[in-house]
Design a protein around this motif. Structure first.
Motif, PDB file in Angstrom:
ATOM      1  N   PHE A  23       0.822  -1.222   0.000  1.00  0.00           N
ATOM      2  CA  PHE A  23       0.000   0.000   0.000  1.00  0.00           C
ATOM      3  C   PHE A  23       0.855   1.270   0.000  1.00  0.00           C
ATOM      4  N   CYS A  24       0.411   2.264  -0.785  1.00  0.00           N
ATOM      5  CA  CYS A  24       1.051   3.584  -0.793  1.00  0.00           C
ATOM      6  C   CYS A  24      -0.056   4.628  -0.828  1.00  0.00           C
ATOM      7  N   HIS A  25       0.198   5.802  -0.209  1.00  0.00           N
ATOM      8  CA  HIS A  25      -0.799   6.873  -0.256  1.00  0.00           C
ATOM      9  C   HIS A  25      -0.994   7.356  -1.681  1.00  0.00           C
ATOM     10  N   ILE A  27       0.999   7.103  -5.897  1.00  0.00           N
ATOM     11  CA  ILE A  27       1.914   6.283  -6.686  1.00  0.00           C
ATOM     12  C   ILE A  27       2.986   7.152  -7.351  1.00  0.00           C
ATOM     13  N   CYS A  28       4.243   6.863  -7.077  1.00  0.00           N
ATOM     14  CA  CYS A  28       5.345   7.634  -7.670  1.00  0.00           C
ATOM     15  C   CYS A  28       5.516   7.210  -9.133  1.00  0.00           C
ATOM     16  N   PRO A  29       5.742   8.186 -10.028  1.00  0.00           N
ATOM     17  CA  PRO A  29       5.721   7.877 -11.461  1.00  0.00           C
ATOM     18  C   PRO A  29       6.906   7.061 -11.981  1.00  0.00           C
ATOM     19  N   TYR A  30       7.904   6.801 -11.125  1.00  0.00           N
ATOM     20  CA  TYR A  30       9.087   6.040 -11.573  1.00  0.00           C
ATOM     21  C   TYR A  30       9.082   4.613 -11.019  1.00  0.00           C
ATOM     22  N   CYS A  31       8.102   4.298 -10.155  1.00  0.00           N
ATOM     23  CA  CYS A  31       8.177   3.089  -9.335  1.00  0.00           C
ATOM     24  C   CYS A  31       7.609   1.862 -10.034  1.00  0.00           C
ATOM     25  N   SER A  32       8.388   0.777 -10.017  1.00  0.00           N
ATOM     26  CA  SER A  32       7.927  -0.442 -10.686  1.00  0.00           C
ATOM     27  C   SER A  32       7.577  -1.564  -9.708  1.00  0.00           C
ATOM     28  N   GLY A  73       7.987  -2.552   0.781  1.00  0.00           N
ATOM     29  CA  GLY A  73       6.742  -2.326   0.029  1.00  0.00           C
ATOM     30  C   GLY A  73       6.990  -1.590  -1.261  1.00  0.00           C
ATOM     31  N   GLY A  74       5.956  -0.780  -1.624  1.00  0.00           N
ATOM     32  CA  GLY A  74       4.925  -0.252  -0.773  1.00  0.00           C
ATOM     33  C   GLY A  74       5.454   0.637   0.356  1.00  0.00           C
ATOM     34  N   THR A  75       4.541   0.950   1.229  1.00  0.00           N
ATOM     35  CA  THR A  75       4.859   1.817   2.367  1.00  0.00           C
ATOM     36  C   THR A  75       4.371   1.167   3.670  1.00  0.00           C
ATOM     37  N   ALA A 107      10.202   3.010   5.826  1.00  0.00           N
ATOM     38  CA  ALA A 107       9.272   4.063   6.254  1.00  0.00           C
ATOM     39  C   ALA A 107       9.443   5.280   5.368  1.00  0.00           C
ATOM     40  N   ASN A 108       8.356   5.950   5.120  1.00  0.00           N
ATOM     41  CA  ASN A 108       8.421   7.204   4.371  1.00  0.00           C
ATOM     42  C   ASN A 108       8.194   8.369   5.311  1.00  0.00           C
ATOM     43  N   PRO A 109       8.956   9.452   5.115  1.00  0.00           N
ATOM     44  CA  PRO A 109       8.686  10.652   5.917  1.00  0.00           C
ATOM     45  C   PRO A 109       7.211  11.020   5.696  1.00  0.00           C
ATOM     46  N   GLY A 144       7.085  12.870  -7.569  1.00  0.00           N
ATOM     47  CA  GLY A 144       5.723  12.607  -7.088  1.00  0.00           C
ATOM     48  C   GLY A 144       5.676  12.204  -5.631  1.00  0.00           C
ATOM     49  N   ARG A 145       6.702  12.603  -4.865  1.00  0.00           N
ATOM     50  CA  ARG A 145       6.736  12.206  -3.449  1.00  0.00           C
ATOM     51  C   ARG A 145       5.817  13.103  -2.627  1.00  0.00           C
ATOM     52  N   GLU A 146       5.284  12.538  -1.554  1.00  0.00           N
ATOM     53  CA  GLU A 146       4.330  13.313  -0.764  1.00  0.00           C
ATOM     54  C   GLU A 146       4.991  14.105   0.361  1.00  0.00           C
TER      55      GLU A 146
HETATM   56  S1  SF4 Z   1       8.493   4.523  -4.645  1.00  0.00           S
HETATM   57 FE1  SF4 Z   1       7.783   3.782  -2.674  1.00  0.00          FE
HETATM   58  S2  SF4 Z   1       6.205   5.272  -2.060  1.00  0.00           S
HETATM   59 FE2  SF4 Z   1       6.515   5.563  -4.256  1.00  0.00          FE
HETATM   60  S3  SF4 Z   1       4.972   4.246  -5.212  1.00  0.00           S
HETATM   61 FE3  SF4 Z   1       6.859   3.047  -5.062  1.00  0.00          FE
HETATM   62  S4  SF4 Z   1       6.669   1.907  -3.178  1.00  0.00           S
HETATM   63 FE4  SF4 Z   1       5.150   3.585  -3.107  1.00  0.00          FE
END
Ligand code: SF4
Length: 379
Positions: A23-25, A27-32, A73-75, A107-109, A144-146
């Motif tokens: 699960f992520c709040h 979705i980052c545009p580079y993440c696979s 993850g995920g987060t 963990a994400n900030p 795209g980080r929160e």
């Molecule tokens: S980089 Fe991390 S926070 Fe961003 S979508 Fe991927 S798993 Fe989620």
């Protein structure tokens, strides 16, 4: 014949455990990685499924103790304290964690505060890996980080106050729009927080991401010469700050190398729980179904979620170890190479991209940057 090895002595009593929380709040545009927003996922059913899957493997491999535990993850840090507590209780009931050497948690900030960090410590988490990526707000926006630079700067002191003994910061370079000055500031900001470990990854353009679409149209470019400048700046600043460069993308203070990752590179066995997680035990590798709803259903009907199963040969392991161990500053024994490969190894050495010391073939920092091409060339 070359030596066929998994470089560590396989210990039939231990296994590394990985848990994938998808699960992520947002979705980052580079993440696979396999991930999604929680949507209408029944979180309790998800935690129950992880517990049931843990039970399935605990019965299948009853004598195994967990050597390292990694929640990725995920987060994972977006799970509530209640859910994390339930998850931890299920793992502790199913597995023997009495000789756990390292418990890492991604963990994400912006997903935790002091209270939650104290709860991480109460669970026995010894190492937090922070997905910071950059301290430049405009670069964070591109990614795209929160979280913001300010959020990121608060995280390490919070974790220290909570009693977390090891902190890793993940950083990324060669991001579209990122200048060398921005990268320098990011490295200096990370060093100033005094983490125990820093991972500095070169951005890669992965299938099925927003970034690869922009790369394909030419909006984003991947320039190896530019990448080299970012890599060398990281290597210079981090080693000057007392970090040991022990793997292509990883730098650690004394005693803070990642035990979990090292085990994986060396060829230790690992069990992955959760959607999309991969396991390798004995000579079999399997992947779990990369879909949370199907994962929950499959666990409840058959107890596991295996979808792709392959039997690995000794040659598969040899090639994999070469690809992974060449990324480390330990390198690997020359004896693992075949005669034709050894000829190519010597050419790499003559080009200044590697050295042979005490019978081990080790890439130089210059070679480290070309590790993937070197592996391809040798094999
Ligand atoms: S980089 Fe991390 S926070 Fe961003 S979508 Fe991927 S798993 Fe989620």
């Amino acid at each position: 014949m070359p030596e066929s090895v998994r470089f560590s002595t396989l210990n039939p009593h231990f296994v590394q455990l990985y848990l994938h929380i998808p699960f992520c709040h947002r979705i980052c545009p580079y993440c696979s990685f396999y991930k999604h927003t929680p949507g209408n996922t029944d979180m309790r059913a998800f935690i129950r499924a992880i517990g049931d899957e843990a039970e399935f493997y605990a019965e299948k491999f009853p004598s195994r103790k967990i050597n390292t535990l990694y929640l990725g993850g995920g987060t994972p840090s977006m799970l509530s304290r209640t859910l994390l507590g339930e998850l931890h209780a299920k793992l502790s009931e199913r597995f023997d964690l009495s000789e756990l050497k390292e418990f890492t948690f991604e963990a994400n900030p912006a997903t935790f505060d002091l209270k939650k960090a104290q709860f991480f410590a109460e669970l026995g988490i010894s190492r937090i890996s922070l997905g910071i990526q950059s301290f430049d707000n405009s670069v964070l926006k591109t990614l795209g980080r929160e979280h913001s630079r300010e959020d990121a700067q608060q995280t390490v002191p919070i974790l220290r106050e909570a009693g977390i003994s090891e902190v890793n910061i993940d950083l990324m370079f060669s991001i579209p729009g990122q200048s060398l000055d921005s990268w320098r500031d990011t490295l200096e900001s990370a060093i100033a927080l005094q983490p125990d470990h820093i991972s500095a990854y070169n951005l890669t353009y992965e299938e099925d991401t927003e970034f690869i679409k922009k790369y394909t149209t030419g909006e984003y470019v991947d320039d190896p010469d530019e990448n080299a400048k970012f890599f060398h700046l990281a290597h210079q600043l981090l080693t000057e700050a007392g970090f040991d460069h022990y793997e292509t993308s990883n730098y650690a203070k004394t005693g803070a190398k990642s035990t979990h990752n090292k085990s994986y590179w060396q060829g230790d066995e690992y069990l992955g729980l959760g959607p999309s997680a991969v396991s390798t035990i004995h000579d079999t590798r399997w992947k779990n179904v990369p879909d949370t709803a199907t994962y929950i259903r499959q666990i409840s009907s058959v107890g596991h979620a295996q979808t792709e199963i392959e039997n690995l040969t000794a040659e598969d392991f040899r090639i994999e170890r070469i690809a992974l161990m060449l990324r480390t500053t330990e390198g690997l024994p020359v004896s693992v190479f075949t005669e034709p490969e050894i000829k190519r190894v010597h050419i790499i050495v003559s080009e200044g991209l590697a050295i042979i010391t005490d019978g081990n073939f080790i890439l130089t920092p210059k070679g480290s940057l070309l590790v993937d091409s070197i592996v391809e060339h040798i094999l």
